[in-house]
Enzyme design. Structure first.
Site, mmCIF file in Angstrom:
data_model
loop_
_atom_site.group_PDB
_atom_site.id
_atom_site.type_symbol
_atom_site.label_atom_id
_atom_site.label_comp_id
_atom_site.label_asym_id
_atom_site.label_seq_id
_atom_site.Cartn_x
_atom_site.Cartn_y
_atom_site.Cartn_z
ATOM 1 N N ASP A 42 16.142 29.247 68.609
ATOM 2 C CA ASP A 42 16.200 29.927 69.894
ATOM 3 C C ASP A 42 14.825 30.110 70.496
ATOM 4 O O ASP A 42 14.584 30.167 71.543
ATOM 5 C CB ASP A 42 17.058 31.053 70.118
ATOM 6 C CG ASP A 42 18.411 30.572 69.539
ATOM 7 O OD1 ASP A 42 18.893 29.621 69.636
ATOM 8 O OD2 ASP A 42 19.209 31.596 69.232
ATOM 9 N N SER A 102 35.697 44.533 27.962
ATOM 10 C CA SER A 102 34.794 43.587 27.792
ATOM 11 C C SER A 102 34.739 42.445 28.585
ATOM 12 O O SER A 102 34.428 41.454 27.700
ATOM 13 C CB SER A 102 33.875 43.616 26.256
ATOM 14 O OG SER A 102 34.823 43.454 25.307
HETATM 15 N N1 LIG Z 1 40.813 48.653 36.981
HETATM 16 C C1 LIG Z 1 41.001 48.441 35.825
HETATM 17 N N2 LIG Z 1 40.933 47.361 35.004
HETATM 18 C C2 LIG Z 1 41.210 47.165 33.734
HETATM 19 N N3 LIG Z 1 41.712 48.422 33.054
HETATM 20 C C3 LIG Z 1 41.792 49.688 33.554
HETATM 21 C C4 LIG Z 1 41.557 49.394 35.127
HETATM 22 N N4 LIG Z 1 41.722 50.984 35.449
HETATM 23 C C5 LIG Z 1 42.217 51.512 34.292
HETATM 24 N N5 LIG Z 1 42.089 50.800 33.251
HETATM 25 C C6 LIG Z 1 42.301 51.394 31.890
HETATM 26 O O1 LIG Z 1 41.008 51.213 31.087
HETATM 27 C C7 LIG Z 1 41.117 50.411 30.069
HETATM 28 C C8 LIG Z 1 39.873 49.432 29.844
HETATM 29 O O2 LIG Z 1 38.806 50.192 29.735
HETATM 30 P P1 LIG Z 1 37.573 49.517 29.101
HETATM 31 O O3 LIG Z 1 36.473 50.434 28.975
HETATM 32 O O4 LIG Z 1 38.038 48.659 27.940
HETATM 33 O O5 LIG Z 1 37.174 48.334 30.225
HETATM 34 S S1 LIG Z 1 35.863 47.418 30.224
HETATM 35 O O6 LIG Z 1 35.611 47.018 28.954
HETATM 36 O O7 LIG Z 1 34.841 48.389 30.855
HETATM 37 O O8 LIG Z 1 36.236 46.536 31.227
HETATM 38 C C9 LIG Z 1 42.311 49.794 29.900
HETATM 39 O O9 LIG Z 1 43.041 49.910 28.703
HETATM 40 P P2 LIG Z 1 43.574 48.874 27.716
HETATM 41 O O10 LIG Z 1 44.758 48.558 28.353
HETATM 42 O O11 LIG Z 1 43.669 49.585 26.487
HETATM 43 O O12 LIG Z 1 42.429 47.536 27.984
HETATM 44 C C10 LIG Z 1 43.138 50.387 30.998
HETATM 45 O O13 LIG Z 1 44.301 51.228 30.491
#
Ligand SMILES: Nc1ncnc2c1ncn2[C@@H]1O[C@H](COP(=O)(O)OS(=O)(=O)O)[C@@H](OP(=O)(O)O)[C@H]1O
Ligand SMILES: Nc1ncnc2c1ncn2[C@@H]1O[C@H](COP(=O)(O)OP(=O)(O)O)[C@@H](O)[C@H]1O
Length: 627
Positions: A31, A538
């Site tokens: 432009d 993770s």
């Molecule tokens: N948004 C969201 N996404 C995934 N998980 C959630 C979320 N909010 C809460 N939780 C609970 O937090 C646990 C996962 O934490 P982590 O520290 O392993 O997660 S990460 O590695 O940082 O992605 C996970 O526990 P686990 O079920 O033992 O894996 C969940 O219970």
């Protein structure tokens, strides 16, 4: 004017070698009349056609180390290393010439979504032509273009106030814009602005001086481009040559080839090789045309030294009496160029000069609104955003502040998995914070601790979706190890998030930091002689790789608990999947936040098919080496 047809590229280069070269960038949008202006400029100077430019590029790369100033490698080097990295950032480079000068113009699109393209072009430019529509005056995009130009070290702006025909060639209109822009540019640290009123459409003040604006007695745009003097930065640096490659054709010759990016050098001069610090003297300066008695900025040469030194690609050979600094932590501006956001704490490759090292952004001090220069708080940088950041490198590098030397002050960040260029930045200064912290030697070392415990320390890293069975299996594995008399510790995401990581949520950047901290803790525990079990979702490959690299080979065992999302969701022990599906939790892994499955885990468990006890058994066998 222009390039006569039928002239070979070599003849062309030879004929024009002696003329100096001005690289500039044009900023503005369609432009504003940018295409018309560029078109006219190129037409009036009988441009070198694009296909010939392509040939020229190929040729100068082949002849790259010759001392020719016309080093087109610079077009694809520097910040535009993305070509090497396989992504294309659309910047059209055009080449033209007049009797007085050679020009390379980087023509970049003007809109905000093309900020990264503009930065790519600006990174090698000496001057920016900033276009303004005389009817509209200084706009938001004018500010943005000027800011990016200033950020990338451009110190000369040619302000082309275009469409003067549409304001009746009115001097007052021009002067008002000139004054307003001068203040803006000065505020951004651009010392030299020359404003020229033009009409690209009518050809007024483009290559020839205007007849319609007798009140303006300055040069035409082309005259200005032909005559403007580009001042080097105030401080003149000592000799610097980043080593591009070590040339060893036979046992008797060892040369270090690269561009001279600052200062000059002669045989006999003392040099220091950084970051290592070895010293020697220059023996010979070798070029394809024979030995030289001196090399100066802009030359590409091969040096031989009086002493045999261990020098490799990426080292910087510098004047011993005036060397660059060496550091591994910096304050820097960073322009993010990737669709996926920059995440502080994540590992990237950083390329500076000819050296590539691992690097992380440790902190985003603030991001800068490219339109208003307002400083805003930020936890990540999105595509085309600029941030002021602290950077931490895995190894020290020789550098210069960007303001003093572009070649040793500019860097790009490269994604470690895709190899794409994801960011470009400029170093401001070294952070001294790490200088006074030294690694404390401890007499009782990890081997001694492990011996006392009678075990091989290790890290078992469980990764998988929420509900996949990580905690259950890790728990069983720990019980088995405990029964075997092993010293263990289990770090579980849910638990660590109650203490050490209670400040972190589930955004990508918080997960990166979550994993970084737990990996460091696991490393300390392994150092203490323990078998550490880590049970965190993770979800990102990059952070699991980072964790792996903290350990010695064989110490880190990635255990992928591969349970289908549908199975995890059906289990839903904590009711989180149901909540996430209902929109009650955002960024839930597997729902609206990604899980990047491991590509080569040491143990691959199918959590939907086998009982936890069987899965635990497989992990024990992996750890104890009973396959
Ligand atoms: N948004 C969201 N996404 C995934 N998980 C959630 C979320 N909010 C809460 N939780 C609970 O937090 C646990 C996962 O934490 P982590 O520290 O392993 O997660 S990460 O590695 O940082 O992605 C996970 O526990 P686990 O079920 O033992 O894996 C969940 O219970
Ligand atoms: N292999 C398996 N087979 C059947 N159920 C399992 C298995 N592994 C775990 N579970 C069950 O699934 C649920 C989630 O397991 P958990 O270990 O808490 O997962 P994560 O730590 O990965 O979130 C628990 O109720 C657990 O008893």
């Amino acid at each position: 004017m222009g390039r006569e047809p039928n002239l070979s590229v070599d003849e062309y280069l030879a004929r024009h070698e002696s003329k100096d070269l001005l690289r500039f960038i044009t900023c503005g949008s369609v432009d504003d009349g940018k295409s018309t202006l560029l078109g006219r400029l190129l037409y009036d100077t009988k441009l070198l056609f694009d296909d010939q430019l392509a040939a020229l590029e190929g040729d100068s790369r082949r002849h790259g180390t010759q001392n020719g100033e016309l080093d087109f490698a610079l077009l694809v080097d520097g910040l535009s290393a993305e070509r090497e990295q396989g992504i294309t950032i659309d910047v059209a480079y055009r080449f033209f010439t007049t009797e007085r000068r050679k020009f390379i113009v980087a023509d970049c699109p003007g809109h905000e979504q093309y900020t990264r393209n503009m930065a790519t072009g600006a990174s090698t430019a000496d001057l920016a032509v900033v276009l303004i529509d005389a009817r509209k005056g200084v706009l938001t995009q004018t500010r943005r273009h000027t800011y990016i130009a200033a950020l990338l070290g451009i110190r000369h702006v040619l302000l082309a106030v275009n469409k003067m025909d549409l304001v009746g060639y009115d001097e007052a209109t021009f002067r008002a814009i000139e004054t307003e822009y001068a203040a803006l540019a000065a505020g951004m640290g651009i010392p030299q602005v020359s404003a020229i009123p033009v009409s690209a459409l009518r050809g007024e003040n483009i290559s020839a001086r205007a007849t319609a604006m007798p009140w303006f007695d300055g040069p035409s745009l082309l005259e200005h481009l032909e005559t403007v003097v580009i001042q080097p930065p105030a401080r003149t640096l000592g000799f610097r040559l980043p080593v591009q490659w070590v040339c060893r054709p036979d046992q008797n010759f060892r040369g270090y080839a690269g561009p001279v990016v600052a200062g000059s050098i002669a045989p006999g001069d003392e040099v220091v090789v950084l970051p290592g610090g070895a010293r020697s003297r220059v023996a010979r300066i070798v070029t394809a045309d024979g030995d030289r008695t001196q090399a100066v900025v802009g030359d590409a040469v091969t040096l031989t030294l009086e002493d045999e030194r261990d020098i490799s690609r990426g080292d910087v050979i510098a004047a011993a009496g005036d060397p660059p600094q060496v550091a591994d932590q910096f304050a820097a501006h960073l322009l993010w160029m990737d669709e996926a956001a920059l995440l502080p704490g994540r590992g990237y490759w950083l390329k500076i000069g000819t050296r590539t090292v691992g690097a992380q952004v440790t902190e985003i001090k603030h991001k800068v609104d490219v339109n208003t220069q307002e400083e805003l708080a930020a936890k990540r940088l999105e595509l085309n955003e600029v941030g002021y950041c602290n950077l931490s490198l895995d190894q020290p590098v020789a550098f210069e502040p960007y303001a003093a030397c572009r070649e040793l002050g500019a860097f790009i960040l490269i994604d470690r998995q895709t190899n794409a260029t994801v960011g470009a930045g400029t170093l401001d200064f070294a952070l001294r914070r790490a200088d006074n912290i030294h690694w404390q030697h401890l007499d009782i070392d990890r081997a001694a601790r492990a011996r006392l415990k009678g075990q091989s320390p290790a890290c078992l890293w469980f990764t998988g979706l929420s509900g996949s069975g990580k905690s259950t299996v890790a728990n069983l594995v720990e019980k088995r190890l405990f029964a075997l008399g092993r010293h263990t510790y289990l770090l579980d995401g849910d638990n660590v998030r109650h203490g050490l990581n209670r400040d972190l949520g589930f955004t990508d950047e918080d997960r990166v930091e979550n994993i970084r901290r737990v990996a460091e803790v696991a490393k300390l525990m392994v150092d203490a002689g323990l078998i550490v079990l880590v049970s965190f979702i993770s979800p990102f490959r990059e952070e699991r790789r980072m964790a792996r690299e903290l350990f010695a080979p064989g110490e880190f065992h990635e255990v992928f608990v591969d349970t289908p999302l549908a199975v995890c969701e059906a289990r839903d022990v904590k009711g989180l999947y149901a909540k996430a599906r209902a929109g009650g939790i955002r960024n839930f892994t597997g729902i609206d936040s990604p899980y990047e499955a491991p590509e080569a885990p040491e143990v691959h468990l199918h959590g939907g098919d086998q009982a936890p006890e069987q899965l635990a058994e497989r992990v024990i066998r992996e750890l104890l080496g009973e396959h």
